[in-house]
Design a protein around this motif. Structure first.
Motif, PDB file in Angstrom:
ATOM      1  N   ARG A 276       0.868  -1.389   0.012  1.00 15.74           N
ATOM      2  CA  ARG A 276      -0.073   0.181   0.086  1.00 15.74           C
ATOM      3  C   ARG A 276       0.714   1.298   0.119  1.00 15.74           C
ATOM      4  N   GLY A 277       0.337   2.336  -0.693  1.00 19.71           N
ATOM      5  CA  GLY A 277       0.791   3.840  -0.759  1.00 19.71           C
ATOM      6  C   GLY A 277       0.217   4.254   0.512  1.00 19.71           C
ATOM      7  N   PRO A 278       0.781   5.784   0.572  1.00 18.87           N
ATOM      8  CA  PRO A 278       0.284   6.639   1.710  1.00 18.87           C
ATOM      9  C   PRO A 278      -1.300   6.922   1.697  1.00 18.87           C
ATOM     10  N   HIS A 280      -3.537   4.464   1.804  1.00  9.06           N
ATOM     11  CA  HIS A 280      -4.295   3.717   2.606  1.00  9.06           C
ATOM     12  C   HIS A 280      -4.298   3.609   4.186  1.00  9.06           C
ATOM     13  N   GLY A 283      -0.949   2.432   5.148  1.00 13.42           N
ATOM     14  CA  GLY A 283       0.215   2.708   4.499  1.00 13.42           C
ATOM     15  C   GLY A 283       0.798   4.119   4.768  1.00 13.42           C
ATOM     16  N   PRO A 284       1.935   4.527   4.340  1.00 18.98           N
ATOM     17  CA  PRO A 284       2.636   3.793   3.154  1.00 18.98           C
ATOM     18  C   PRO A 284       3.477   2.790   3.835  1.00 18.98           C
ATOM     19  N   LYS A 286       7.024   1.288   2.624  1.00 14.68           N
ATOM     20  CA  LYS A 286       8.064   1.505   1.794  1.00 14.68           C
ATOM     21  C   LYS A 286       9.140   0.584   1.493  1.00 14.68           C
ATOM     22  N   CYS A 307      -0.058  -2.881  -5.977  1.00 12.22           N
ATOM     23  CA  CYS A 307       0.502  -1.957  -5.247  1.00 12.22           C
ATOM     24  C   CYS A 307      -0.297  -0.626  -5.544  1.00 12.22           C
ATOM     25  N   ASP A 309      -3.469   2.864  -3.614  1.00 11.99           N
ATOM     26  CA  ASP A 309      -3.434   3.991  -2.923  1.00 11.99           C
ATOM     27  C   ASP A 309      -2.166   4.842  -2.937  1.00 11.99           C
ATOM     28  N   CYS A 311       1.084   4.199  -5.311  1.00  7.59           N
ATOM     29  CA  CYS A 311       2.003   3.237  -5.662  1.00  7.59           C
ATOM     30  C   CYS A 311       3.294   4.385  -6.123  1.00  7.59           C
ATOM     31  N   ILE A 315       7.753   2.636  -3.138  1.00  9.05           N
ATOM     32  CA  ILE A 315       6.922   1.716  -2.360  1.00  9.05           C
ATOM     33  C   ILE A 315       7.147   0.217  -2.850  1.00  9.05           C
TER      34      ILE A 315
END
Length: 417
Positions: A276-278, A280, A283-284, A286, A307, A309, A311, A315
């Motif tokens: 997940r990215g930031p 979510h 997330g994130p 990294k 990948c 939210d 990517c 990430i």
């Protein structure tokens, strides 16, 4: 003439200094659930203890060993709180013949390692309250263990621990399973909540359970709040997900590496890697790296990697994988993942990187993911530095122990051409 007792003799004879060899050896304590007696000395097979209570109460020292008789059944927990050293760890092992000693019990986790530098081998933890093996300390090693019927076969909250050459099967119970709330959780082969741990050479199967929120759930290896863990050379069969990563707000799950794992499933729903990215809630996540993995998930409702939210290359980075699915081979949003050197089949919801292709990799079979002659994965991989594999010295080796050469193959197996 009256014979003097051992105790009396000890009181009148001069003490004999311990030799260096005897000082290093430590004491072995035996436990036999059928023929043992907790009032016995515990220091020989003929004078074995009967229950784990005797072990939990023992004042164990570096170099000591606890030997559990094969065929024994115990009610947990086994609490391992003493501290060994790197040079003189404390060991738990088996003796005798027959099946592994089994620890079970619904009131607690079965084996709880709060101490440091333990070596636990040839032990089964089955149908425990939550975790079969819970590892909270540092520098501990599980090898040749089995865990089944738990929420988590192994949970690690500590650091620099190792789980190797073990079988984690049908850990298919949920801990949270309520309709609504998007919070169902459970069915973990390994749950990593700690940093700098190594999960290698294991066979993980059946981490798969019904979920009120998601339909089904589970993961062979789940990482939540864990950094720099190395997951390598594992066999994963019929799990819901091989790995899913996340972190609570204020915590991280950074720099985890997945290399030379073989993932297959006959389930109608399965995935290899979800991160997940930031954007979510967990997330994130990294700096995840996935290199030289082989994946075959033929059902329609399957995902190679996802990948989402937010990517980006920071990430997720992927190199030299072979990922064949009946659904989406890969999915990205945002700036997208950093991907190259791989072979895919399935819908590609991402931009192919350098040397990556969509093609039939010519696996030997659905469960044997070695490459047949003429596979497009042969010679396709990009040469990588040791940093991609979590560091270490020497050339990396495939799942069968063969070194990668100057023109490596994609996937977990090298063809030996």
């Amino acid at each position: 003439m009256r014979l003097l007792s051992v105790a009396v003799l000890a009181s009148i004879l001069p003490a004999v200094p311990a030799t260096a060899a005897s000082a290093r050896a430590g004491t072995t304590y035996y436990v036999d659930s059928r023929a043992g007696d907790d009032s016995a000395a515990g220091t020989s097979a003929r004078a074995a203890w009967r229950t784990l209570d005797a072990v939990n109460a023992a004042d164990l020292k570096p170099g000591d060993t606890v030997a559990l008789k094969r065929g024994s059944s115990f009610t947990g927990p086994l609490r391992l709180t003493a501290k060994g050293t790197a040079a003189r760890p404390i060991s738990v092992k088996s003796y005798g013949k027959g099946p592994l000693a089994r620890i079970s019990g619904s009131d607690n986790d079965c084996v709880i390692i709060r101490g440091d530098n333990w070596r636990v081998s040839d032990l089964r933890a089955s149908r425990c309250r939550w975790a079969g093996f819970r590892v909270d300390g540092r520098g501990n090693q599980l090898s040749g263990v089995r865990a089944d019927g738990n929420v988590a076969g192994v949970q690690i909250t500590g650091s620099r621990n190792t789980v190797r050459d073990s079988v984690l099967s049908d850990n298919s119970r949920m801990s949270v399973n309520n309709a609504g709330g998007d919070d169902d959780s459970g069915a973990f082969g390994v749950l990593l909540n700690g940093d700098d741990n190594v999960i290698t050479g294991n066979t993980i199967t059946g981490s798969y359970a019904r979920s009120a929120d998601y339909g089904t759930d589970g993961a062979a290896i789940e990482i939540y709040d864990g950094d720099r863990n190395l997951v390598t050379h594992n066999i994963s069969r019929d799990n819901e997900t091989f790995t899913e990563l996340g972190a609570r707000k204020g915590r991280t799950a950074t720099g985890n590496v997945f290399a030379f794992n073989v993932v297959t499933s006959s389930r109608g729903r399965a995935s290899f890697l979800v991160t997940r990215g930031p954007g979510h809630v967990v997330g994130p996540v990294k700096g995840t790296i996935a290199v030289h993995n082989s994946v075959y998930l033929p059902a329609k409702e399957t995902i190679g990697w996802s990948c989402h939210d937010g990517c980006s290359p920071g990430i997720l980075k992927l190199r030299n994988n072979v990922i064949i699915v009946g659904g989406e081979a890969g999915w990205e949003d945002g700036k997208g993942a950093d991907e190259a050197g791989s072979v895919y089949q399935g819908r590609t919801k991402f931009k192919l990187g350098p040397k990556s292709v969509v093609a039939d990799p010519r696996f030997v079979s659905r469960t044997d993911l070695r490459l047949r002659p003429g596979s497009p994965a042969i010679g396709r991989a990009l040469p990588l530095s040791a940093a991609w594999f979590g560091g270490g010295k020497g050339r990396p080796k495939d799942i069968l122990g063969r070194e990668l050469d100057g023109t490596p193959d994609a996937g977990a197996y090298q063809s030996g051409r």
